[in-house]
Motif scaffolding. Sequence first.
Motif, mmCIF file in Angstrom:
data_model
loop_
_atom_site.group_PDB
_atom_site.id
_atom_site.type_symbol
_atom_site.label_atom_id
_atom_site.label_comp_id
_atom_site.label_asym_id
_atom_site.label_seq_id
_atom_site.Cartn_x
_atom_site.Cartn_y
_atom_site.Cartn_z
ATOM 1 N N UNK A 149 0.974 -1.090 -0.027
ATOM 2 C CA UNK A 149 -0.132 0.003 0.072
ATOM 3 C C UNK A 149 0.679 1.280 0.057
ATOM 4 N N UNK A 150 0.635 2.069 -0.936
ATOM 5 C CA UNK A 150 1.409 3.199 -1.004
ATOM 6 C C UNK A 150 1.053 4.285 0.156
ATOM 7 N N UNK A 151 1.946 5.062 0.792
ATOM 8 C CA UNK A 151 1.895 5.919 1.785
ATOM 9 C C UNK A 151 2.832 7.138 1.570
ATOM 10 N N UNK A 152 1.986 8.309 2.016
ATOM 11 C CA UNK A 152 2.619 9.444 1.796
ATOM 12 C C UNK A 152 4.019 9.645 2.014
ATOM 13 N N UNK A 153 4.671 8.802 2.974
ATOM 14 C CA UNK A 153 6.132 8.806 3.364
ATOM 15 C C UNK A 153 6.835 8.627 2.089
ATOM 16 N N UNK A 154 6.440 7.827 1.185
ATOM 17 C CA UNK A 154 7.132 7.487 -0.104
ATOM 18 C C UNK A 154 7.067 8.469 -1.104
ATOM 19 N N UNK A 155 6.362 9.673 -0.963
ATOM 20 C CA UNK A 155 6.211 10.802 -1.924
ATOM 21 C C UNK A 155 6.658 12.253 -1.493
ATOM 22 N N UNK A 156 6.627 12.415 -0.394
ATOM 23 C CA UNK A 156 6.958 13.533 0.489
ATOM 24 C C UNK A 156 8.041 13.590 1.563
ATOM 25 N N UNK A 157 9.029 14.443 1.527
ATOM 26 C CA UNK A 157 9.908 14.423 2.618
ATOM 27 C C UNK A 157 9.098 14.809 3.783
ATOM 28 N N UNK A 158 9.549 14.471 5.136
ATOM 29 C CA UNK A 158 8.854 14.622 6.120
ATOM 30 C C UNK A 158 9.743 14.210 7.419
ATOM 31 N N UNK A 159 9.420 14.620 8.626
ATOM 32 C CA UNK A 159 10.275 14.453 9.653
ATOM 33 C C UNK A 159 10.348 13.151 10.125
ATOM 34 N N UNK A 160 11.552 12.583 10.440
ATOM 35 C CA UNK A 160 11.973 11.069 10.655
ATOM 36 C C UNK A 160 10.854 10.676 11.797
ATOM 37 N N UNK A 161 10.392 11.279 12.731
ATOM 38 C CA UNK A 161 9.371 10.764 13.827
ATOM 39 C C UNK A 161 8.024 10.747 12.993
ATOM 40 N N UNK A 162 7.674 11.488 12.265
ATOM 41 C CA UNK A 162 6.458 11.096 11.706
ATOM 42 C C UNK A 162 6.477 9.901 10.555
ATOM 43 N N UNK A 163 7.596 9.829 9.880
ATOM 44 C CA UNK A 163 7.762 8.767 9.140
ATOM 45 C C UNK A 163 7.759 7.340 10.220
ATOM 46 N N UNK A 164 8.286 7.486 11.220
ATOM 47 C CA UNK A 164 8.209 6.293 12.187
ATOM 48 C C UNK A 164 6.808 5.779 12.577
ATOM 49 N N UNK A 165 6.212 7.237 13.045
ATOM 50 C CA UNK A 165 4.712 6.899 13.396
ATOM 51 C C UNK A 165 3.961 6.225 12.238
ATOM 52 N N UNK A 166 4.078 6.691 11.297
ATOM 53 C CA UNK A 166 3.452 6.098 9.910
ATOM 54 C C UNK A 166 3.517 4.604 9.603
ATOM 55 N N UNK A 167 4.987 4.253 9.730
ATOM 56 C CA UNK A 167 5.137 3.123 9.660
ATOM 57 C C UNK A 167 4.718 1.890 10.868
ATOM 58 N N UNK A 168 4.856 2.361 11.918
ATOM 59 C CA UNK A 168 4.247 1.908 13.081
ATOM 60 C C UNK A 168 2.632 1.596 13.189
ATOM 61 N N UNK A 169 2.157 2.446 12.655
ATOM 62 C CA UNK A 169 0.681 2.603 12.332
ATOM 63 C C UNK A 169 0.414 1.426 11.178
ATOM 64 N N UNK A 170 1.318 1.299 10.250
ATOM 65 C CA UNK A 170 0.939 0.326 9.283
ATOM 66 C C UNK A 170 1.176 -1.061 9.909
#
Length: 69
Positions: free
Chosen positions: A1-22
């Motif tokens: 499933x595509x997530x915004x983290x693969x298309x937009x630069x964002x803070x590491x903590x936001x990326x970590x939170x998205x991955x953990x939610x996935x």
Amino acid sequence: MASSRHFFKQPVEQTRAEIKADIKNSRKAQRDAAANGQHRAAEMMRQGTDEALDELNRLNNGTWKPNHA
């Protein structure tokens, strides 16, 4: 499933939170599918969880890169 983290630069903590939610959502979907006898779907969710765990490990190691950003 595509997530915004693969298309937009964002803070590491936001990326970590998205991955953990996935990971959390994939595990829940895996349990639900298995409980309903949908073992093929459960296996797909397990694979998705494994991919997200690998992605989290790469992020923690500093080797993670977005796919399209």
